[in-house]
Design a protein around this motif. Sequence first.
Motif, PDB file in Angstrom:
ATOM      1  N   MET A   1       0.848  -1.198   0.000  1.00 51.55           N
ATOM      2  CA  MET A   1       0.000   0.000   0.000  1.00 51.55           C
ATOM      3  C   MET A   1       0.880   1.243   0.000  1.00 51.55           C
ATOM      4  N   THR A   3       1.948   5.468   0.012  1.00 57.88           N
ATOM      5  CA  THR A   3       1.776   6.493   1.039  1.00 57.88           C
ATOM      6  C   THR A   3       0.418   7.177   0.929  1.00 57.88           C
ATOM      7  N   SER A   5      -2.375   5.965  -0.315  1.00 58.72           N
ATOM      8  CA  SER A   5      -3.426   5.058   0.121  1.00 58.72           C
ATOM      9  C   SER A   5      -3.488   4.971   1.645  1.00 58.72           C
ATOM     10  N   LYS A   6      -2.322   4.946   2.279  1.00 57.36           N
ATOM     11  CA  LYS A   6      -2.291   4.911   3.742  1.00 57.36           C
ATOM     12  C   LYS A   6      -2.906   6.181   4.329  1.00 57.36           C
ATOM     13  N   MET A   9      -6.587   5.960   4.006  1.00 53.99           N
ATOM     14  CA  MET A   9      -7.139   5.032   4.997  1.00 53.99           C
ATOM     15  C   MET A   9      -7.253   5.686   6.367  1.00 53.99           C
ATOM     16  N   ILE A  10      -6.232   6.449   6.754  1.00 55.92           N
ATOM     17  CA  ILE A  10      -6.269   7.124   8.058  1.00 55.92           C
ATOM     18  C   ILE A  10      -7.368   8.178   8.077  1.00 55.92           C
ATOM     19  N   VAL A 124      -8.650   2.625  -3.072  1.00 54.32           N
ATOM     20  CA  VAL A 124      -7.534   1.775  -2.626  1.00 54.32           C
ATOM     21  C   VAL A 124      -7.615   0.482  -3.428  1.00 54.32           C
ATOM     22  N   ALA A 131      -7.343  -3.557   3.412  1.00 55.27           N
ATOM     23  CA  ALA A 131      -7.755  -2.179   3.692  1.00 55.27           C
ATOM     24  C   ALA A 131      -9.125  -2.139   4.344  1.00 55.27           C
TER      25      ALA A 131
END
Length: 461
Positions: A1, A3, A5-6, A9-10, A124, A131
């Motif tokens: 995954m 940066t 996408s992370k 997600m956050i 994502v 995820a």
Amino acid sequence: MNTRSKGLMIAVGLGVLLNPLNSSMVSVAIARLQDSFRLDYTVVSWIVFAFYIASAIAQPVMGKASDLFGRRKIFLAGLVVAFVASLLAALAPNFGWLIVLRIVQSIGTSMTISVGMAIVRMHVTERQAAALSVLSIFQSGAAAIGPFVGGVLIDWRDWPAIFMVNIPFTVASFILAWRMIPKDEPLASSARQKSIRQWLESVDAYGIVLFAAGLVALLVGVLSVKSAGRVSLGPVVIGLIGLASLGAFVRRELATVSPFIPLRTFAKYSGITWANVQFMIANALFYSLFFGLPSYLQAVRHIGESHTGLLMLTLGLCSLAASPLAGRWVDRSGPRPALLSSALLMTFGSVWIVTLTPTTPVIGVSLALAAFGISNGLNSVGLQAALFESSPKEIIGVASGLFNTSRNLGAILASLLIGIVMGDRFTFGGFRTLGMILTAVALVLALMSLRRRKSGQAQGT
């Protein structure tokens, strides 16, 4: 995954945790709110009713609204609504305003949770299953630690703190979401040309009004009779209006093309019906303990909010721990053994509640919490698997929406049950009566699970 996408997600995770966090934190605030506003237990229970009724309506509606206005716009707007409602709720001058702002807060948090998973699915593209599981952890984790967080905050800054804690989450989620969530694609011409009236028809606005009015009127009528201790004309009339509205709602849902709750789906697929009924009953049991036990600990045992929250953490952590184990068990043996075990655990926990006294050691309380926590993990996974077993692929989205609605209805039933049993104030005798009722309901759930198991064995042969 990668940066980006992370970061996405956050951003989404911080937004979707708001609804379960705020629905669970209030469980340790009921006693404090009752003292602060000098209200009886029945009236204070509306802090729970209001949130779950609004969530049950807003989540499916906002999911449909995102198709028209765009998922990013709905998500960001939800964060703004949640921010404003939480800030004003902490400053509410009276309980009436607090209920209004609690409803607005529920709508705002429902806007984020209704589109959060769709945003992740769309943007994502690598390791998508992982995820989505992370997103589930945000939701489950928030619900699990909510009572603990709420207890610590109330001890620190009284009940307004459970609303102010939303401020950093909403701000952080908004900043990240503004940067990380791609802009919505231009709407199709058919969506742009859709009038407000057509959109209201597509979400079944008339059905929603009948459902909400009927449910609220019925609750007001029943709780007013209990609070007054006698039957009078006013509450009876209100209750009958509620029943009439719900009857009109049923007729509407059976006749309309785009129903808010597709009752014809229930009638056509009995497996979906049973899965949702069992899930609603299981959640009524779970939330009866979830909202009842903190009041027992505070009103009967005189335990502070932070220690109450710490004890309630047992419930959430056991549920979280049981969920992945339940997934493996269900994959190997099907949902029936897990569901029967869950019902038996709930029966044990309910019986254990009846045996509690004002001096029972804390370990005794923890045993009931652990039993209900493990059973909740088994139920969530087992009944979802049973639902998917019974649902044709073409209606799996509708079936999932009904499943979430059943959870909210179970929470509403739990709040109603506690309000009826307790009346003006929370008492140890009322708590023991609640335990007896939960025992009877848990036995019914066990019989339903056993019937499902025997039916499955008969079909297998």
